[in-house]
Design a protein around this motif. Structure first.
Motif, PDB file in Angstrom:
ATOM      1  N   ARG A 235       0.838  -1.216   0.000  1.00 40.03           N
ATOM      2  CA  ARG A 235       0.000   0.000   0.000  1.00 40.03           C
ATOM      3  C   ARG A 235       0.867   1.259   0.000  1.00 40.03           C
ATOM      4  O   ARG A 235       0.547   2.250  -0.646  1.00 40.03           O
ATOM      5  N   THR A 236       1.966   1.232   0.748  1.00 39.03           N
ATOM      6  CA  THR A 236       2.816   2.416   0.864  1.00 39.03           C
ATOM      7  C   THR A 236       3.864   2.489  -0.240  1.00 39.03           C
ATOM      8  O   THR A 236       4.382   3.565  -0.514  1.00 39.03           O
TER       9      THR A 236
ATOM     10  N   TYR B  43       3.413   1.075  -3.520  1.00 35.15           N
ATOM     11  CA  TYR B  43       2.741   0.452  -4.660  1.00 35.15           C
ATOM     12  C   TYR B  43       3.373   0.937  -5.956  1.00 35.15           C
ATOM     13  O   TYR B  43       3.470   2.147  -6.198  1.00 35.15           O
TER      14      TYR B  43
ATOM     15  N   GLY C 264      -1.606   4.004 -10.960  1.00 38.02           N
ATOM     16  CA  GLY C 264      -2.830   4.208 -10.199  1.00 38.02           C
ATOM     17  C   GLY C 264      -2.637   3.893  -8.731  1.00 38.02           C
ATOM     18  O   GLY C 264      -1.520   3.880  -8.210  1.00 38.02           O
ATOM     19  N   VAL C 265      -3.740   3.638  -8.064  1.00 42.36           N
ATOM     20  CA  VAL C 265      -3.702   3.377  -6.625  1.00 42.36           C
ATOM     21  C   VAL C 265      -4.146   1.949  -6.357  1.00 42.36           C
ATOM     22  O   VAL C 265      -4.919   1.356  -7.110  1.00 42.36           O
ATOM     23  N   TRP C 266      -3.647   1.406  -5.231  1.00 41.29           N
ATOM     24  CA  TRP C 266      -3.957   0.014  -4.920  1.00 41.29           C
ATOM     25  C   TRP C 266      -5.435  -0.188  -4.634  1.00 41.29           C
ATOM     26  O   TRP C 266      -6.023  -1.198  -5.039  1.00 41.29           O
ATOM     27  N   ASP C 267      -6.064   0.746  -3.937  1.00 39.33           N
ATOM     28  CA  ASP C 267      -7.443   0.539  -3.507  1.00 39.33           C
ATOM     29  C   ASP C 267      -8.454   1.115  -4.499  1.00 39.33           C
ATOM     30  O   ASP C 267      -9.542   1.540  -4.127  1.00 39.33           O
ATOM     31  N   GLU C 268      -8.100   1.091  -5.781  1.00 41.44           N
ATOM     32  CA  GLU C 268      -9.020   1.547  -6.819  1.00 41.44           C
ATOM     33  C   GLU C 268     -10.271   0.666  -6.852  1.00 41.44           C
ATOM     34  O   GLU C 268     -10.166  -0.561  -6.869  1.00 41.44           O
TER      35      GLU C 268
ATOM     36  N   ALA D 250      -4.364  -4.103  -8.394  1.00 42.35           N
ATOM     37  CA  ALA D 250      -5.241  -3.185  -7.677  1.00 42.35           C
ATOM     38  C   ALA D 250      -6.441  -3.939  -7.122  1.00 42.35           C
ATOM     39  O   ALA D 250      -6.972  -4.857  -7.757  1.00 42.35           O
TER      40      ALA D 250
END
Length: 558
Positions: A9-10, A12, A16-20, A383
């Motif tokens: 998470r920190t 990645y 994009g973002v992990w928690d998409e 993701a």
């Protein structure tokens, strides 16, 4: 202990973002969106004949309406017994538009294997083509199973006009005539309609799109039940790995078989999401694949390690053949570090090692396309995907600190369960729908996952657990070794002992005893092999990866 989830998470490294979030979308919504956005753009290139998104969409509508006219509808299981041909794509999306469930069958299946899975899945209709390698098998299954109908496409029908004529003239022996049987319908007749009929509203999270048969973690074939959302989420997850998505022409060489979940997601569904083009080959042939690389200049080539080795070994291969390639996703088997270095050095393309299962719709994790790749790892989770380790003996607790554990995964791509197998569901899921993979691994401080071995492949040597893949990794460091597999075979004193089987590079004259002496000098005492056997070839699965199961069957039969 490393908090693996906090690590990726920190840090990645995928775009994009992990928690998409991946909102529920049906496979048909994804396909029809791409068809609306660029109807004239090419979707398929089959041996030089190109099909636009608009043409394929028309074919999909006609397949769906043709099936409906025959009396099929939502929930019906309809099978695909096809290689990579245009018929596959039209039938696949046509079945899904109807609200039916696709059941993939390998063209390598015997009559008995096909009949068994037709019966297990309740498949009512089967698509195939007139190739002699397929149609006679399908006709026998029609006689000995609950199958109601066959829809048979023409082998030559998908080719360009000149190639179609040549095929008819010179390859007639490879075609079986379609019998005059009311249960056997020509594909061309099925799609003789306007392509306009009422279709059901789909529920992406509950409607089943695909039953994909897999050995699972026990080796017994079971049907992984994958919903529209499972497949569409994974296609979007894989598409988002590409940092250039939407900013470049997306052309992919499709030599992996579509009936396998790897190609289904990473070639077919993912490319439809991007609005890209698939250069299709009916099966992998190194010479033909090189010719298509030169002709069509694709940007990516998903494959298995043995495929990349075969391309490097192909007569007449030139580094310039690969000059259009940028990224090659490797899966299905561990990627030897030496092969990765050789392929990247010769071609200039980057091989991205990833990991997945039929039960996960195809893909769980991958190394980043750009940035830090960690050789020997399967990278970070996609993701919205979570990966953790559990104790190898008790999946309800974590493994001892610093020790390998069984990999369990959670995410929108994880299957609903196994087809009619609540007993198997009970053993494969833990906690709140976390999937037990059967693979043993470690997770490092950056959230990169390294597979150590499979639970069922571990060798018990006098009370010690030995991982075949670790011995194989050592063997691959020997320049004489081209391919290798290690088996655990019965031993009256130790219970089991490892034995290695190898093929050699062309210029090598190494013997089995020489390799055995070298190998055991690099292993711990409990890991040492009883023998190294040099073979001309090693058995491979339908997608070309080395098959430990088939080798074990051959050796024990001997």
């Amino acid at each position: 202990m490393i908090n693996a989830e906090e690590a990726w998470r920190t840090a990645y490294r995928h775009p994009g973002v992990w928690d998409e979030p991946f909102l529920p979308v049906s496979m048909i919504e994804l396909f029809e969106q791409s068809a609306r956005d660029h109807p004239q753009a090419p979707l398929l290139d089959f041996m030089g004949r190109r099909y636009s998104y608009g043409e394929v969409s028309d074919g999909v509508n006609r397949v769906a309406c043709g099936l409906r006219k025959l009396g099929y509808g939502p929930g019906d299981r309809i099978g695909l017994f096809l290689p990579n041909v245009p018929h596959y794509v039209a039938a696949y999306y046509g079945i899904l538009k109807l609200g039916g469930t696709v059941v993939n069958f390998s063209p390598l299946y015997t009559v008995d294997e096909l009949a068994e899975q037709v019966a297990d899945s309740g498949t009512k209709l089967l698509f195939t083509i007139s190739a002699t390698a397929l149609l006679p098998t399908a006709l026998k299954v029609l006689e000995k199973s609950g199958l109601e109908r066959l829809v048979v496409g023409s082998v030559a029908g998908g080719l360009p006009a000149t190639k179609s004529l040549l095929y008819r003239l010179f390859k007639g022996k490879e075609v079986t005539p379609r019998p005059a049987d009311p249960r056997v319908l020509a594909f061309s007749k099925l799609i003789t309609n306007e392509g306009s009929c009422e279709m059901p509203q789909l529920d992406p999270e509950h409607d089943v799109a695909l039953i994909q048969y897999t050995g699972g973690t026990t080796g017994t074939p079971k049907g992984a039940v994958l919903t529209h959302q499972n497949l569409s989420a994974n296609a979007r997850q894989v598409a988002r790995l590409d940092p250039e998505m939407g900013r470049t022409t997306d052309r992919i060489l499709g030599v992996l078989p579509f009936f396998h979940v790897f190609a289904n997601t990473c070639v077919l569904n993912r490319t439809v999401v991007t609005g890209g083009e698939i250069v299709m080959l009916p099966r992998f042939n190194a010479k033909q694949a090189l010719a298509e690389l030169r002709r069509t200049r694709p940007r990516s080539l998903p494959g298995v390690p043995t495929m990349y080795q075969a391309l490097l070994d192909a007569p007449g291969m030139k580094p310039s053949d690969f000059s259009s390639l940028k990224f090659c996703i490797s899966g299905g088997a561990p990627l030897p570090q030496q092969l990765k270095e050789n392929f990247e050095g010769i071609t200039g393309a980057r091989i991205i090692e990833g990991y997945g299962l039929s039960e996960s719709s195809g893909v769980v994790s991958a190394n980043p396309y750009v940035g830090m790749n960690k050789p020997g790892t399967i990278g970070q989770p996609l993701a919205a995907t979570r990966v953790r380790l559990v104790d190898k003996e008790d999946p309800k607790r974590p493994p001892p600190e610093g020790e390998p554990g069984e990999i369990v995964v959670s995410g929108p791509q994880i299957m609903k369960g196994y087809w009619n197998r609540p007993d198997a569901d009970a053993s494969v899921f833990v906690d709140d729908h976390w999937l037990r993979t059967g693979d043993v691994g470690l997770i490092d401080e950056d959230g990169y996952v390294r597979i150590v071995d499979r639970l069922k492949d571990m060798i018990a040597v006098g009370g010690f657990k030995v991982f075949p893949s670790q011995i194989e990794a050592v063997l691959y460091r020997n320049p004489a070794v081209k391919e290798c597999l290690v088996l655990g075979l019965p031993d009256p004193y130790h219970g089991e002992l490892p034995r290695a089987y190898v093929t050699l590079n062309e210029d090598s004259t190494a013997s089995g005893p020489e390799l055995c002496l070298w190998l055991n000098g690099h292993l711990g005492k409990h890991e040492r092999v009883s023998q190294v056997v040099v073979r001309e070839s090693l058995p491979k699965t339908m997608i070309g990866k080395l098959s430990r199961k088939d080798l074990y069957a051959e050796v024990t039969a001997e």
